[in-house]
Design an enzyme around this catalytic site. Structure first.
Site, mmCIF file in Angstrom:
data_model
loop_
_atom_site.group_PDB
_atom_site.id
_atom_site.type_symbol
_atom_site.label_atom_id
_atom_site.label_comp_id
_atom_site.label_asym_id
_atom_site.label_seq_id
_atom_site.Cartn_x
_atom_site.Cartn_y
_atom_site.Cartn_z
ATOM 1 N N ASP A 137 0.888 -1.171 0.000
ATOM 2 C CA ASP A 137 0.000 0.000 0.000
ATOM 3 C C ASP A 137 0.917 1.209 0.000
ATOM 4 O O ASP A 137 1.641 1.446 0.967
ATOM 5 C CB ASP A 137 -0.870 -0.064 1.264
ATOM 6 C CG ASP A 137 -1.764 1.162 1.439
ATOM 7 O OD1 ASP A 137 -1.545 2.166 0.730
ATOM 8 O OD2 ASP A 137 -2.661 1.104 2.297
ATOM 9 N N HIS A 143 -8.593 4.937 2.582
ATOM 10 C CA HIS A 143 -8.001 3.615 2.352
ATOM 11 C C HIS A 143 -8.853 2.785 1.391
ATOM 12 O O HIS A 143 -8.798 1.567 1.426
ATOM 13 C CB HIS A 143 -7.873 2.867 3.678
ATOM 14 C CG HIS A 143 -6.870 3.454 4.620
ATOM 15 N ND1 HIS A 143 -5.510 3.262 4.490
ATOM 16 C CD2 HIS A 143 -7.040 4.232 5.715
ATOM 17 C CE1 HIS A 143 -4.884 3.888 5.477
ATOM 18 N NE2 HIS A 143 -5.784 4.490 6.238
ATOM 19 N N ASP A 156 -4.299 -1.561 -2.138
ATOM 20 C CA ASP A 156 -3.014 -2.265 -2.258
ATOM 21 C C ASP A 156 -2.639 -2.504 -3.714
ATOM 22 O O ASP A 156 -3.429 -3.040 -4.491
ATOM 23 C CB ASP A 156 -3.093 -3.589 -1.499
ATOM 24 C CG ASP A 156 -3.138 -3.350 -0.006
ATOM 25 O OD1 ASP A 156 -2.066 -3.318 0.608
ATOM 26 O OD2 ASP A 156 -4.246 -3.141 0.533
ATOM 27 N N GLN A 210 2.925 4.264 2.782
ATOM 28 C CA GLN A 210 2.509 3.602 4.035
ATOM 29 C C GLN A 210 3.288 2.333 4.382
ATOM 30 O O GLN A 210 3.740 2.160 5.499
ATOM 31 C CB GLN A 210 1.007 3.276 3.938
ATOM 32 C CG GLN A 210 0.440 2.499 5.112
ATOM 33 C CD GLN A 210 -1.070 2.291 4.980
ATOM 34 O OE1 GLN A 210 -1.854 3.215 5.105
ATOM 35 N NE2 GLN A 210 -1.480 1.060 4.715
ATOM 36 N N ASN A 257 16.545 -8.160 -0.019
ATOM 37 C CA ASN A 257 15.211 -8.490 -0.535
ATOM 38 C C ASN A 257 14.167 -7.765 0.302
ATOM 39 O O ASN A 257 14.492 -7.197 1.340
ATOM 40 C CB ASN A 257 14.974 -10.014 -0.623
ATOM 41 C CG ASN A 257 14.818 -10.677 0.714
ATOM 42 O OD1 ASN A 257 13.954 -10.310 1.504
ATOM 43 N ND2 ASN A 257 15.656 -11.661 0.976
ATOM 44 N N LYS A 285 -7.806 -5.049 3.827
ATOM 45 C CA LYS A 285 -8.408 -4.839 5.146
ATOM 46 C C LYS A 285 -8.415 -6.101 5.988
ATOM 47 O O LYS A 285 -9.343 -6.366 6.753
ATOM 48 C CB LYS A 285 -9.852 -4.289 5.013
ATOM 49 C CG LYS A 285 -9.943 -3.008 4.230
ATOM 50 C CD LYS A 285 -9.219 -1.846 4.888
ATOM 51 C CE LYS A 285 -9.257 -0.601 4.004
ATOM 52 N NZ LYS A 285 -8.164 -0.581 2.978
ATOM 53 N N TYR A 319 1.225 0.477 14.622
ATOM 54 C CA TYR A 319 0.250 0.273 13.553
ATOM 55 C C TYR A 319 0.558 1.159 12.354
ATOM 56 O O TYR A 319 0.679 2.364 12.491
ATOM 57 C CB TYR A 319 -1.163 0.591 14.048
ATOM 58 C CG TYR A 319 -2.207 0.363 12.983
ATOM 59 C CD1 TYR A 319 -2.345 -0.886 12.382
ATOM 60 C CD2 TYR A 319 -3.046 1.383 12.552
ATOM 61 C CE1 TYR A 319 -3.279 -1.116 11.398
ATOM 62 C CE2 TYR A 319 -4.000 1.166 11.561
ATOM 63 C CZ TYR A 319 -4.108 -0.084 11.000
ATOM 64 O OH TYR A 319 -5.046 -0.310 10.020
ATOM 65 N N LYS A 363 -2.971 -2.530 7.686
ATOM 66 C CA LYS A 363 -3.052 -3.978 7.786
ATOM 67 C C LYS A 363 -2.143 -4.647 6.749
ATOM 68 O O LYS A 363 -1.732 -4.029 5.777
ATOM 69 C CB LYS A 363 -4.499 -4.427 7.586
ATOM 70 C CG LYS A 363 -5.249 -4.582 8.904
ATOM 71 C CD LYS A 363 -4.579 -5.602 9.807
ATOM 72 C CE LYS A 363 -5.382 -5.881 11.049
ATOM 73 N NZ LYS A 363 -4.554 -6.347 12.176
ATOM 74 N N GLN A 370 -5.565 -27.868 -10.618
ATOM 75 C CA GLN A 370 -5.812 -28.947 -11.601
ATOM 76 C C GLN A 370 -4.698 -30.001 -11.564
ATOM 77 O O GLN A 370 -3.657 -29.794 -10.957
ATOM 78 C CB GLN A 370 -5.985 -28.400 -13.022
ATOM 79 C CG GLN A 370 -7.090 -27.375 -13.180
ATOM 80 C CD GLN A 370 -8.502 -27.898 -12.936
ATOM 81 O OE1 GLN A 370 -9.368 -27.177 -12.490
ATOM 82 N NE2 GLN A 370 -8.735 -29.174 -13.219
HETATM 83 P P1 13P Z 1 -5.115 -0.496 4.992
HETATM 84 O O1 13P Z 1 -4.286 -1.494 5.760
HETATM 85 O O2 13P Z 1 -5.812 -1.144 3.839
HETATM 86 O O3 13P Z 1 -4.290 0.680 4.587
HETATM 87 O O4 13P Z 1 -6.287 0.009 5.948
HETATM 88 C C1 13P Z 1 -5.926 0.715 7.080
HETATM 89 C C2 13P Z 1 -7.049 1.186 7.941
HETATM 90 O O5 13P Z 1 -6.766 1.629 9.035
HETATM 91 C C3 13P Z 1 -8.439 1.107 7.485
HETATM 92 O O6 13P Z 1 -9.326 1.671 8.412
HETATM 93 P P1 13P Z 2 -8.297 -32.348 -13.951
HETATM 94 O O1 13P Z 2 -8.937 -32.102 -15.286
HETATM 95 O O2 13P Z 2 -7.222 -31.379 -13.632
HETATM 96 O O3 13P Z 2 -7.910 -33.782 -13.720
HETATM 97 O O4 13P Z 2 -9.443 -32.035 -12.843
HETATM 98 C C1 13P Z 2 -10.743 -32.467 -12.978
HETATM 99 C C2 13P Z 2 -11.646 -31.302 -12.885
HETATM 100 O O5 13P Z 2 -11.364 -30.231 -13.365
HETATM 101 C C3 13P Z 2 -12.905 -31.500 -12.155
HETATM 102 O O6 13P Z 2 -13.550 -30.294 -11.874
HETATM 103 MG MG MG Z 3 -4.136 2.073 3.253
HETATM 104 MG MG MG Z 4 -4.948 -2.093 2.229
#
Ligand code: 13P
Ligand code: 13P
Ligand code: MG
Ligand code: MG
Length: 365
Positions: free
Chosen positions: A11, A18, A53, A94, A104, A132, A228, A231, A241
């Site tokens: 976010d 939000h 987000d 945020q 990373n 949320k 905080y 979220k 599948q």
């Molecule tokens: P977000 O985590 O989606 O930004 O929402 C924060 C929040 O406080 C909503 O009331």
């Molecule tokens: P596969 O086709 O992946 O074997 O799964 C069966 C299926 O999609 C049933 O809903």
């Molecule tokens: Mg937000």
């Molecule tokens: Mg959010």
């Protein structure tokens, strides 16, 4: 062909409040990822949003935790934060909790779900994105998808699934992990994952092939920031599948708008409403919490899709039920269990109010 599917989200500013993501953020994100595609870092990508987000869905061959891919996501979020600041969007930047990128994005604020796998003859994947709500919200649906025969009939009647799945569970408070075998260890598994604020299903594996079936984001923003900041609004990837549950089995748990922690100020219990992307705009009391599901077929790492899976009419009743549950819970106002228990509240004035009134408290009896 080994492919890594990375879903990295943050976010970086809400529009309005939000409730949504401004289209200019998506445009800016697209510019960054288009360049990385041209440079050959990515095989493909799709930029989207869930509520406020910003979601980067990327395929590549750099493996999980790739410094280059994570840096790309970080730089994209930083670039989008500049746009958010120009537009004075709410809470610009945020979720970017670090000053500069290191190796990373884990622990830096953005949510990450990644998996590397050998692309199958036909590779269906579902990317779940929520707004949320908290990391841990995937525990119930992942249990149903991979361990509950009342949800997934394939566990009973499909030979390639009958042996069950392995659940890797993280204890995010003590930074420990454990693996459970389903079906024979489900009672032990449920002791832990039934408490999703601490124990989270990080990944699911096929028991015979060892192939990864699902991966979720488990970052807890409040634990990283120590306060905080919004979220977690987690993401989750599920393969489908063949040796994995069918698409309909993967979506089925969301026919129940189960209760999750989040909603207003991250401090309330509310129903998780399955929605199409266009309806991922939490408005009422900043909610109720939303979940989207984008389906893709992978072809040589190319993302064929998305199909917006919850746009389907078969989820209308779940949405209606979520609205009914929202009415019922909202009537409780500031009382638990609509308001979260003290230790799970993201916001609290308790220390200040307590300090002010300390002298007025007198011993019982
Ligand atoms: P977000 O985590 O989606 O930004 O929402 C924060 C929040 O406080 C909503 O009331
Ligand atoms: P596969 O086709 O992946 O074997 O799964 C069966 C299926 O999609 C049933 O809903
Ligand atoms: Mg937000
Ligand atoms: Mg959010």
């Amino acid at each position: 062909m080994k492919i890594t599917l990375s879903v990295i989200k943050a976010d970086v500013g809400g529009y309005v409040g939000h409730s949504d993501c401004h289209p200019q953020l998506l445009t800016r994100a697209d510019e960054y990822l288009a360049k990385a595609l041209g440079d050959g870092l990515l095989i493909d990508y799709h930029v989207t949003k869930c509520g406020d987000d910003l979601q980067l869905i990327m395929t590549h061959q750099q493996g999980e935790d790739s410094k280059e891919v994570h840096k790309l996501a970080w730089d994209t979020f930083v670039g989008c934060t500049e746009v958010a600041k120009q537009l004075k969007l709410h809470g610009a930047g945020q979720d970017l909790l670090a000053d500069a990128f290191s190796s990373n994005v884990r622990g830096m604020g953005p949510g990450v779900s990644e998996m590397e796998f050998e692309e199958r003859g036909s590779e269906a994947v579902i990317v779940f994105m929520a707004d949320k709500t908290s990391a841990g919200a995937w525990n119930l649906p992942l249990y149903k998808i991979f361990a509950d025969p009342f949800n997934t009939i394939g566990l009973v009647i499909a030979e390639n699934m009958h042996q069950g799945f392995l659940f890797e569970v993280h204890d995010i408070k003590d930074a420990k992990k454990i693996t459970f075998k389903a079906p024979e260890e489900i009672y032990d598994l449920l002791v832990f994952i039934g408490a999703p604020s601490r124990y989270m299903v990080k990944a699911v594996y096929h028991r015979e092939t060892g192939n990864i079936a699902a991966a979720s984001s488990t970052q807890r923003l409040s634990l990283i920031a120590g306060r905080y900041v919004g979220k977690d609004d987690p993401v989750c990837i599920v393969r489908s599948q063949g040796e994995f549950p069918a698409v309909g089995e993967v979506l089925e748990p969301f026919s129940l708008p189960f209760l999750v922690a989040g909603w207003m100020r991250g401090s309330h219990l509310g129903p998780l409403m399955p929605v199409a992307m266009a309806d991922s705009t939490p408005a009422r009391f900043d909610g109720p919490p939303r979940v989207m599901a984008f389906g893709f077929q992978l072809s040589g790492g190319k993302l064929v899709g998305p199909r917006d899976m919850f746009a389907d009419k078969s989820f209308d009743n779940a949405r209606q039920q979520a609205n009914d549950v929202a009415d019922y819970l909202r009537a409780h106002g500031p009382f638990e269990p609509h308001r979260l228990p003290l230790e799970e509240m993201e916001y609290t004035t308790m220390p200040q109010v307590m300090k002010k009134l300390e002298a007025k408290f007198t011993p019982l009896g």
